[in-house]
Every structure is written in structure tokens, then in C-alpha cells.
Enzyme design. Structure first.
Site, PDB file in Angstrom:
ATOM      1  CD  GLU A   1      41.876  24.192 -26.420  1.00  0.00           C
ATOM      2  OE1 GLU A   1      40.875  24.294 -27.152  1.00  0.00           O
ATOM      3  OE2 GLU A   1      42.949  24.727 -26.677  1.00  0.00           O
TER       4      GLU A   1
ATOM      5  CD  GLU B   1      48.717  23.960 -27.509  1.00  0.00           C
ATOM      6  OE1 GLU B   1      48.208  24.958 -28.046  1.00  0.00           O
ATOM      7  OE2 GLU B   1      48.099  22.897 -27.323  1.00  0.00           O
TER       8      GLU B   1
END
Ligand code: GLA
Length: 406
Positions: free
Chosen positions: A204, A311
Site C-alpha cells: 500500500e 485479501e
């Protein structure tokens, strides 16, 4: 279990002491088949063979039905997808016992540590590592012949405070921070070398805002972009066989997808050892569209990267990425409308992923069942979510059947 029943029946039948007779008096529902049939049968034990031969036929029919029902019941997600990609789940050590562990063994053949390998939990003080929770997960994977993904070596969240400051509390230099990053990555990757086949190396770092590029984190403010390439390099040096991933969310938003693509292309051009891209897959019943999902997979696969959904969960609410307080009118219920939309969305997602089985090399769900999901407290505190394929009682939801019947 199925084996035991069958060998017992076989034994009884081969010595002529037992027959199965269809019998409406005893209704026994077979769990695997509860969506299609209810089996009615009765096991009769005799001292001698009954006169009528029809029972033989009935025996064969019922045993065959029982067999196929039992075989279905034994199949888990990973078996339905054996010809496609491994099916993974993110876990804490707490779910590796009891009924959740059974569910995990049945349905999954890959694990990710939900939190145990993040920098804060695993490396709380300089030079002190908290291995026990991560070891427990790796050992469970090994004992059960499962793959293990490592998550995550460098992130702006769940990062320990000591990392960025010296002993006087002053922000460290770029050199010191990179040296700490190297020590961390080398220690963690080396410990699990040969046991973890793929690592989310950097997590991220791209901003959500289309007017920015990199996320404004301590990593970035101290090191500039260099920490990203370095993290991959350190991980590769520690385990040259591990597959190294960049992992992010919102990867189906055109602007963010382009920025990730641009960064990853530059890394590849510089010869940085990066092998894959993790599309986190924190999706919802409203997004992404099939078009955007296909576009993302195409775009990253075209770079020669492996693509994994790292995820996956499908929230029953519109996606939001910042925390906020609950609103008074907010439902906590899994309504029939949400359920239907979720079935459709999961159906679409897995149809697309099956189509891309040559590029998609793994799918991991984020949490085991609706009993507990991180989305129960994010982005809205105490708002129950129902994002997974198993319900709060660990039973397969209708969305599960949609995913496995193809
Ligand atoms: C991000 C991280 C995960 C996890 C989720 C929320 O996606 O990559 O490790 O923390 O947020 O649980």
C-alpha cells in the site's frame, strides 16, 4: 468417516448379514446433499439373507447415492478449484483449533498470517522478535501440507514506533531506516525460508488520491521512494526462491491502478526482483464491475507478473476507506437483497478468476467466516458485516454454492 461407514457396510453386506432398504419411516438427511435430496434409508441387519432379490438392487442404489453424497460432502473449496489455483485464508493462531481449524483443513490449502508477521507484532523492539504466533501458523501450514504466504514486510500501518526514531526520540536518517529495514527483512525471511513460498514485500505505498502518487508515510518522508526497491532486494537476497509481491487495495480504480502500474513498470525496468502483484480484493456487493476486474488482471498480467487475490472479502455495504462513526439508520442485518447481490458478485468474481487461471496463481480470503471479520469494526465500529463464504455458524452460505458449482 465416510471410509469407515463404507467399509463397515461392505463387511456386513459381503457376509450377507446386512441390507440397506429404502424406508420412509426413518428420514435421515445427508448434510452434503441437503440442497438437492433427502435420503431415506434404513440399515437392516439380518441373520440370514431375505427371500426377495429386489433388496439387493435397493442396496446398490442407496449405497451409490450415499457414496456420491458423502464424496460431495468431503469436497472443500480447494478441491473444487484444484485445477485452477490454491485457495487460501488469513488466520490468527486462535482459529487453528476446534471447529474453525476443521473448516480450514477442509476448504483451504494456503494460509496467510492475518497479523502475526506484520512488523509491529513480530518485531516490537529493535532486535527482539515475537516469533510464537507466526511460528504456530507456519507449523499448522506445514503439518497440513498447505502453502504459506508471508504478509507483510514493509507497510505504513502496524509498524512499531521504535523503527523511525533514535534513542533520543529524534527521527532517524534514511541510512539508519534502510539498515533497520534490511535487518528486519533478512531476519524474518530467513527464518521461514523454504516454508513461505511468496511474500507481500511492500504494502500500500500508492496514494488513493488521483492528484498524488506515493502515500505520505514515514517510510516515504524519510527515504523517498528508494525503500520500495530496497525492500524487494533485501527479501530476494534472504530467499532467492521466494516469489515477491507488491500488494494493494483499490486496484480496480482506474487512477490508482495506473499509478501502481507505473511504479511496478519502473521497478521491473530497473531489474528489481518483483514477481507478482497482490490485488487485495477488499470488494463489495457493488464493486468492482466485471469490466474493471478483467482490466486490472489483464494490465498486470501483461507485465509478466503473477496475479494473486490476496485479501478477498465482499462487503455487504458500499466501500469506504476511512473510519467513521455509525449512523443511526444503519442496518446490521444481512438482508435478502444483500444476500442476492453477494451471490451474484461472488459468482462474477470467481467466473472471471477461473477465466484467468493462467495468470491468477492464488486466491486468499481475509478471515474464515462471518463469525468474525475485520469489517465488523472497519470502517464503521460495531457494524456487523457478512463478507465471507461461511456464515456465523461456519456453514457454507448460498454464495459458497454459487462459487463451487460451475
Ligand atoms: C490491509 C492489510 C491487511 C489487513 C487489512 C485489514 O488490507 O494489507 O494486512 O490489515 O488491511 O485487516
Amino acid at each position: 468417516m465416510v471410509h469407515n461407514i463404507l467399509s463397515y457396510l461392505n463387511k456386513l453386506m459381503s457376509n450377507g448379514s446386512a441390507y440397506l432398504r429404502p424406508d420412509t419411516a426413518l428420514r435421515q438427511s445427508c448434510p452434503a446433499n441437503r440442497h438437492t435430496t433427502t435420503l431415506n434409508f434404513k440399515l437392516l441387519t439380518f441373520n440370514r439373507r431375505p427371500a426377495t432379490g429386489n433388496w439387493q438392487l435397493a442396496t446398490i442404489l442407496v449405497v451409490t447415492t450415499l457414496l456420491s453424497a458423502a464424496a460431495q460432502d468431503n469436497k472443500g473449496l480447494k478441491d473444487y478449484y484444484a485445477g485452477y489455483f490454491p485457495m487460501g485464508v488469513a488466520v490468527s493462531p486462535q482459529v487453528l483449533k476446534g471447529p474453525e481449524a476443521e473448516l480450514i483443513r477442509k476448504h483451504f490449502n494456503s494460509l496467510t498470517a492475518e497479523n502475526a508477521m506484520k512488523m509491529g507484532p513480530i518485531h516490537p523492539e529493535e532486535g527482539r522478535y515475537n516469533w510464537a504466533p507466526a511460528d504456530a501458523i507456519v507449523n499448522f501450514a506445514q503439518e497440513n501440507g498447505m502453502r504459506m504466504r508471508g504478509h507483510t514486510l514493509c507497510w505504513h500501518n502496524q509498524t512499531p514506533d521504535w523503527l523511525f526514531v533514535d534513542k533520543d526520540g529524534k527521527t532517524v536518517s534514511k541510512e539508519v531506516l534502510l539498515q533497520r529495514l534490511k535487518a528486519h527483512i533478512t531476519e524474518v525471511v530467513t527464518r521461514y525460508k523454504g516454508k513461505i513460498y511468496a511474500w507481500d514485500v511492500v504494502n500500500e505505498v500508492i496514494d488513493d488520491n488521483d492528484s498524488k502518487f506515493y502515500r505520505d508515510s514515514k517510510w516515504y518522508s524519510i527515504c523517498g521512494e528508494d525503500f520500495i526497491a530496497k525492500a524487494f532486494q533485501y527479501a530476494h537476497e534472504a530467499d532467492p526462491d521466494a516469489l515477491l509481491f507488491y500488494n494493494d487495495y483499490n486496484t480496480e480504480s482506474p487512477g490508482k491502478r495506473d499509478r501502481i502500474h507505473q511504479m511496478v513498470t519502473a521497478l521491473i525496468d530497473k531489474g528489481v526482483p518483483i514477481h507478482g502483484i497482490g490485488l487485495q480484493g477488499h470488494w463489495s456487493i457493488y464493486e468492482p464491475s466485471e469490466r474493471e476486474l478483467r482490466f486490472s488482471i489483464d494490465k498486470f498480467a501483461a507485465l509478466g507478473l503473477k496475479v494473486q487475490i490476496t485479501e478477498l472479502d465482499v462487503s455487504v455495504y458500499p466501500l469506504e476507506h476511512s473510519r467513521r462513526e455509525p449512523r443511526p439508520d444503519e442496518p446490521n442485518k444481512f438482508t435478502p437483497e444483500m444476500e442476492q447481490k453477494q451471490i451474484t458478485q461472488y459468482g462474477m468474481i470467481f467466473r472471471v478468476l477461473r477465466n484467468y487461471k493462467d495468470s491468477v496463481t492464488g486466491v486468499t480470503f481475509w478471515n474464515v467466516s462471518d463469525k468474525h471479520s475485520w469489517l465488523d469494526s472497519f470502517p464503521v465500529r460495531d457494524r456487523k458485516n457478512y463478507p465471507l463464504l461461511f456464515d456465523q455458524n461456519l456453514q457454507p452460505k448460498k454464495a459458497y454454492w454459487k462459487v463451487v458449482k460451475f
